[in-house]
Write an enzyme that holds these catalytic residues in place. Structure first.
Site, PDB file in Angstrom:
ATOM      1  N   GLY B 165      59.429  -5.111 -14.238  1.00 55.32           N
ATOM      2  CA  GLY B 165      60.687  -5.281 -14.956  1.00 55.32           C
ATOM      3  C   GLY B 165      60.557  -5.305 -16.457  1.00 55.32           C
ATOM      4  CE  LYS B 237      58.624  -0.250   3.373  1.00 51.04           C
ATOM      5  NZ  LYS B 237      57.623   0.671   3.931  1.00 51.04           N
ATOM      6  NE  ARG B 292      49.939   0.349   4.646  1.00 51.82           N
ATOM      7  CZ  ARG B 292      50.593   0.539   3.502  1.00 51.82           C
ATOM      8  NH1 ARG B 292      50.032   1.179   2.516  1.00 51.82           N
ATOM      9  NH2 ARG B 292      51.825   0.095   3.341  1.00 51.82           N
ATOM     10  CB  VAL B 295      54.079  -3.873   8.566  1.00 55.65           C
ATOM     11  CG1 VAL B 295      54.677  -5.049   9.328  1.00 55.65           C
ATOM     12  CG2 VAL B 295      53.008  -4.340   7.598  1.00 55.65           C
TER      13      VAL B 295
END
Lengths: 162, 452
Positions: B165, B237, B292, B295
């Site tokens: 930010g 997420k 990869r 999740v």
């Protein structure tokens, strides 16, 4: 459970019509089974065993270790003395008692050691790492065999502090 | 032929990998830090080796320790899971030099795709649309205005040397540019010692849409549809689903063909994901590639009826995707809620501690991927993910109603969890309508009264 006890159990299985024997103690579990074809118990090789390897016994070791102490092992009453400390593996690898197969071991039971003395080699990824003592004392027990695989923090030596 | 796999990870993903190996008749070796001695992945594996003390740097990130453990246990392969060393090119290389198969892409693919500038250029070359922006640092306000006209307002300027930010400004028209540029530059200099700024198109309410890929490393890549992961908090997420409520068959065909083109251009191997940003006109732009397993892979597994971890192992063993027969389109709808050991009513503060009571939901269309259990002591050294609650239904409404039911049934006591948060989102009108984007949680008001 010590070696003599294990031998006794093996003889028991051999002598009687026992196919499989399992004994579980607080921090030790042993399972002995007889092969169906031969009359003597089968030899099972497992590369990762922290306790002395015995013919014809499959010792459950890197599996199911339920103990409270961060460092656990099974041997003797020798540890009950407060002056006795364990020297543990600082890394994962293979434990060797001597710098090469035909040399003498760095130390033996009964030897006096002081800081800086090399006690053993732990080999990892083709590199030989010398483990040095950090205290003075007498070696009262060697807990692993030459060529045995060891994990992080596995006890290797019992030292009676000077 | 693969006989033994060492899992270089912990928690729920370690268990996930162990389960896939078990089903394939492959022996498993777990590695663990001293803090994870009582962990489920340690208990479920055939062998377990302690590789270091609690801190990740000395255990799960300790490459020599893990390679050494693979050597002494005679592992054929290492599965890195996600996080930790999964996208560490050096580790992938170390495995190969130690004659251990790394279940994932090559070191080159990992390092190339990990370099954002390289990845963007490679994708551009392959014809994948990328976020329009400046190639290098913007020199001055005049150039900034020129560039902004090309890209099209609104634009965002960001510090080239950092993030978080600082040195970031959104500019909606030419008049705002001069001041915004100076201020951002000064801020960047103060925060990162470098005043350089770059510019990108700014999307008001983008959606995060990603495509699951599987490559054989020899030029062939298959796509397994898309996932939407717009419900995020601080770029983490929290809720994911497949398919995306906004993507129809024709948009899916475009997305997947573009993603496949991109992955094939780098000869991708194993499982991977390409993430896109989608604007309100359904235009999508390449954000990054994750080399990869992710999740949220279970939601893809549910709608494509496939075990992605098994496929990773198979492609590592066989070097081809010949035996893979994919469903042409996703079937049904799947949702995933990440249950974290965090207090949603206290800024999502993480809470290690002991789980005193644990009861998983069940029944039709419910899947729980977790390493937690009653009396489990959550260590403070690692992430706060406790469980993934996945529901499947014939359509999105059913997946949502099953999620509501399962969240009610899921009992975790002793520590706060994000279960109450997920319940509230499942009852949110906009979520139910599929009207979501990456700013959803900025506008979402958590009701402090509904703590159950």
């Amino acid at each position: 459970m010590d070696l003599a006890e294990i031998r006794r159990l093996v003889k028991l299985v051999e002598k009687h019509d026992i196919e499989e024997l399992q004994v579980e103690e607080k921090d030790f579990k042993i399972s002995i089974s007889k092969g169906k074809k031969s009359s003597t118990p089968q030899q099972i090789q497992t590369p990762v065993i922290p306790h002395p390897q015995i013919d014809s016994v499959d010792v459950d070791s890197f599996k199911h270790q339920h103990t409270d102490a961060p460092v656990q092992h099974v041997t003797s009453d020798k540890k009950k003395d407060e002056n006795v400390v364990e020297i543990c593996a600082p890394m994962v690898g293979t434990f060797y008692r001597a710098p090469s197969p035909d040399s003498d071991p760095y130390v033996n039971i009964g030897d006096q050691i002081k800081p800086g003395n090399v006690l053993c080699i732990i080999e990892a990824m083709k590199l030989m790492n010398e483990l040095e003592a950090e205290i003075s004392g007498e070696i009262i027990d060697i807990l692993v065999e030459n060529g045995q695989s060891v994990e992080y923090n596995q006890p290797l030596f019992l030292i009676k502090k000077a | 032929m693969i006989k033994k796999v060492l899992i270089a990870n912990r928690g729920e993903i370690a268990l996930r990998i162990i389960r896939a190996c078990k089903e394939l008749g492959i022996e498993t070796i777990a590695v663990y830090s001293e803090a994870d001695k009582e962990s489920l992945h340690v208990r479920f594996a055939d062998e377990a080796i302690c590789i270091g003390p609690a801190p990740a740097r000395e255990s799960y990130l300790n490459m020599p320790s893990i390679i050494s453990a693979a050597e002494i246990s005679n592992a054929d392969c290492i599965h890195p899971g996600y996080g930790f060393l999964a996208e560490n090119a050096d580790f992938s290389e170390m495995c190969e030099s130690s004659d251990i198969t790394f279940i994932g892409p090559t070191a080159n693919m990992i390092s190339n795709m990990g370099d954002k500038i390289f990845a963007k250029k490679a994708m551009q070359k392959a014809g994948v649309p990328v976020i329009p922006g400046s190639e290098e640092a913007v020199q001055n306000k005049e150039e900034a205005v020129e560039l902004a006209r090309d890209i099209g307002f609104p634009v965002i300027i960001k510090a080239a040397a950092g993030g978080g930010g600082k040195g970031m400004r959104i500019i909606r028209n030419e008049e705002e540019m001069a001041t915004a540029f100076s201020m951002a530059s000064t801020e960047a200099e103060a925060a990162f010692g470098n005043p350089d700024l770059y510019m990108e198109k700014y999307f008001e309410s983008p959606r995060h849409i990603e495509v699951q890929l599987l490559g054989d490393g020899k030029g062939k890549v298959l796509a397994l549809g898309e996932r939407e992961c717009s419900i995020q908090r601080k770029h983490q997420k929290l809720i994911e689903e497949s398919p995306s409520p906004i993507v129809d068959a024709s948009l899916r065909a475009k997305l997947t063909s573009v993603a496949v083109k991109g992955a094939e251009s780098v000869g991708y191997r194993s499982a991977g994901t390409i993430e896109f940003l989608m604007d309100t006109n359904k235009n999508f732009y390449f954000m990054e590639m994750n080399t990869r397993i992710q999740v949220e892979h279970p939601v893809t597994e549910m709608v494509y009826n496939i075990d992605l971890v098994k496929e990773q192992i198979r492609v590592a063993a066989e070097g081809n995707l010949d035996s893979l027969h994919l469903l042409p389109e996703p079937y049904g709808h799947a949702l995933e809620c990440r249950i974290n050991a965090e207090d949603p009513f206290n800024n999502f503060l993480p809470h290690p501690g002991v789980i005193t009571s644990f009861h998983e939901p069940g029944g039709m269309g419910v899947r729980v991927d977790t390493h937690a259990y009653a009396q489990y002591k959550i260590p403070p050294y690692y992430d706060s993910l406790l469980a993934k609650l996945i529901t499947y239904g014939i359509h999105r409404e059913e997946a949502i109603s099953r999620m509501k039911r399962s969240l009610e049934e899921f009992i975790i006591e002793g520590i706060p969890t994000t279960i109450p948060f997920h319940k509230q989102v499942m009852n949110d009108e906009n979520f139910v309508k599929g009207m979501i984007n990456t700013h959803f949680l900025d506008n979402f008001k958590l009701n402090p009264e509904l703590k159950e």
